[in-house]
Design a protein around this motif. Structure first.
Motif, mmCIF file in Angstrom:
data_model
loop_
_atom_site.group_PDB
_atom_site.id
_atom_site.type_symbol
_atom_site.label_atom_id
_atom_site.label_comp_id
_atom_site.label_asym_id
_atom_site.label_seq_id
_atom_site.Cartn_x
_atom_site.Cartn_y
_atom_site.Cartn_z
ATOM 1 N N ASP A 99 -68.461 14.809 50.722
ATOM 2 C CA ASP A 99 -69.763 14.201 50.997
ATOM 3 C C ASP A 99 -70.822 15.298 50.938
ATOM 4 O OD1 ASP A 99 -71.804 12.509 51.706
ATOM 5 O OD2 ASP A 99 -71.283 12.404 53.827
ATOM 6 N N ASP A 113 -63.201 5.154 47.798
ATOM 7 C CA ASP A 113 -64.437 4.968 48.555
ATOM 8 C C ASP A 113 -64.130 4.944 50.050
ATOM 9 O OD1 ASP A 113 -65.811 4.743 46.172
ATOM 10 O OD2 ASP A 113 -65.733 2.550 46.169
ATOM 11 N N HIS A 153 -68.350 8.493 49.668
ATOM 12 C CA HIS A 153 -69.155 7.279 49.665
ATOM 13 C C HIS A 153 -69.359 6.796 48.230
ATOM 14 C CE1 HIS A 153 -69.956 7.263 53.898
ATOM 15 N NE2 HIS A 153 -70.489 8.464 53.881
ATOM 16 N N GLN A 154 -69.318 5.519 48.046
ATOM 17 C CA GLN A 154 -69.423 4.936 46.711
ATOM 18 C C GLN A 154 -70.694 5.385 45.994
ATOM 19 O OE1 GLN A 154 -69.707 0.646 46.630
ATOM 20 N NE2 GLN A 154 -68.785 0.517 44.605
ATOM 21 N N ASP A 155 -71.806 5.485 46.747
ATOM 22 C CA ASP A 155 -73.070 5.854 46.112
ATOM 23 C C ASP A 155 -73.175 7.349 45.823
ATOM 24 O OD1 ASP A 155 -73.335 6.724 48.698
ATOM 25 O OD2 ASP A 155 -75.067 5.490 49.203
ATOM 26 N N TYR A 156 -72.134 8.125 46.191
ATOM 27 C CA TYR A 156 -72.146 9.554 45.882
ATOM 28 C C TYR A 156 -71.348 9.871 44.611
ATOM 29 C CZ TYR A 156 -71.967 14.614 46.511
ATOM 30 O OH TYR A 156 -72.103 15.965 46.328
ATOM 31 N N ARG A 157 -70.579 8.928 44.139
ATOM 32 C CA ARG A 157 -69.719 9.193 42.992
ATOM 33 C C ARG A 157 -70.489 9.733 41.789
ATOM 34 N NH1 ARG A 157 -64.491 7.610 42.540
ATOM 35 N NH2 ARG A 157 -63.610 6.463 44.310
ATOM 36 N N ALA A 158 -71.621 9.133 41.522
ATOM 37 C CA ALA A 158 -72.401 9.538 40.347
ATOM 38 C C ALA A 158 -72.951 10.951 40.482
ATOM 39 C CB ALA A 158 -73.543 8.557 40.114
ATOM 40 N N ALA A 159 -73.038 11.445 41.720
ATOM 41 C CA ALA A 159 -73.595 12.777 41.953
ATOM 42 C C ALA A 159 -72.541 13.881 41.915
ATOM 43 C CB ALA A 159 -74.313 12.806 43.308
ATOM 44 N N ARG A 219 -68.460 1.331 55.677
ATOM 45 C CA ARG A 219 -69.841 1.779 55.861
ATOM 46 C C ARG A 219 -70.791 0.598 55.701
ATOM 47 N NH1 ARG A 219 -73.121 6.083 52.033
ATOM 48 N NH2 ARG A 219 -74.868 6.470 53.432
ATOM 49 N N THR A 220 -71.761 0.478 56.613
ATOM 50 C CA THR A 220 -72.766 -0.585 56.531
ATOM 51 C C THR A 220 -74.144 0.004 56.757
ATOM 52 O OG1 THR A 220 -72.504 -1.096 58.887
ATOM 53 C CG2 THR A 220 -71.171 -2.354 57.338
#
Length: 320
Positions: free
Chosen positions: A14, A68, A44-50, A72-73
């Motif tokens: 992360d 993932d 986190h799913q939204d970190y994969r692209a980074a 998380r919410t």
């Protein structure tokens, strides 16, 4: 001959600092895991692209699956306030098809093969006693913590590994935690789920001031007592804090916990070993990619000392 228990080891990625650490942890896992052990990196799913391409390549070559982080919410849910340390607990709840689960902080290296199932033995949960007392809570704090769960304060005590070696209520370093995922009959233990429930209840019920970063460590012993089996104390070699104990001559160090890369590079054995396993997996030229990708965290000058020594030894071996 008894069937070897399947073991899943997981860690968290992360942010760039943890990526840099993961690039060093992953090769040591590949070098030391047995056939019954596998490793997973959670993010986190939204970190994969980074993710840096180097991190992706290291994980792929090391045979480490990525998943993932579940549960998380919103911005920081299910926690009442931001709690990055809680990622390990969220990941603990994931459904696994193994007998034993091991969580490792990303700022460790596996220095030798470890039979995690054997270390756990017949216990449900195992961890190493913390090194220091600061932020661990006073006896009065702990009495309040247990009261919040309608538990009597336990009679058991532990002694911290460093400093004044104070005796305290059970308190463990959550950088290395082993637990039983399934019982002897194959039934899920739900220890990860229960750890999350305990941590969230701690947030809601505890009114006495406490260090929020240590919710994971406050709740680990409470979880053991709630389940009717105290956390088993592991030998210090399984979470050896080189920031506290330095070179640690004369002490076996199966898992080295370094906290900061500068501390890792200062260690003669573990610093070199981390780079040797990294270059064995990725090639010597990958060290420049590592420095470029993680320049803010890599501590180039301290790292270069080990790289120079490795290169000299390689040249000498080639000349023989």
């Amino acid at each position: 001959m008894a069937k070897e228990l399947s073991t899943e080891i997981y860690f968290i990625i992360d942010g760039a600092r943890l990526e840099a650490q993961a690039c060093l942890l992953a090769p040591t896992l590949k070098a030391n895991m047995s056939k019954s052990q596998k490793a997973v990196a959670y993010l986190h799913q939204d970190y994969r692209a980074a993710l840096d391409p180097l991190t992706v390549e290291v994980l792929e070559r090391a045979g480490i699956e990525t998943r993932d982080i579940p549960g998380r919410t919103g911005a920081h849910g299910p926690w009442a306030a931001p709690y990055p340390h809680g990622n390990k607990i969220l990941a603990a709840t994931d459904h696994r098809h193994c007998d034993i689960t091991v969580f490792l902080d990303t700022d460790v290296i596996l220095a030798e093969p470890v039979d995690f199932a054997g270390e756990l033995g017949k216990a449900q949960i195992a961890a190493c006693v913390s090194d220091y007392a600061p932020s661990a809570g006073s006896d009065e704090d702990w009495a309040h913590f247990y009261e919040a769960f309608d538990l009597p304060p336990p009679e058991e005590r532990v002694q911290y590994n460093a400093g004044r070696r104070i005796v305290s209520f059970p308190y463990f370093n959550a950088g290395v935690v082993i637990w039983r995922e399934r019982d002897a009959k194959g039934k899920p233990t739900h220890i990860g789920r229960d750890w999350l429930t305990t941590a969230l209840s701690f947030e809601q019920r505890v009114t006495r001031p406490y260090d929020r970063t240590n919710i994971d460590q406050f709740t680990l012993p409470i979880l053991g007592y709630l389940r009717g089996q105290p956390v088993k104390t592991l030998d210090q070699r399984l979470n050896f804090n080189i920031e506290s104990f330095g070179q640690g001559q004369g002490h076996r160090q199966s898992i080295a916990h370094y906290h900061r890369l500068g501390i890792l590079w200062a260690h003669e054995t573990h610093g070199r070993y981390a780079l040797e396993t990294f270059t064995a997996l990725m090639g010597m030229d990958a060290t420049e990619r590592f420095l470029e990708a993680f320049s803010a965290h890599a501590k180039r000058k301290r790292m270069k000392r080990h790289l120079s020594a490795i290169a000299l030894d390689a040249s000498a071996a080639a000349a023989c």
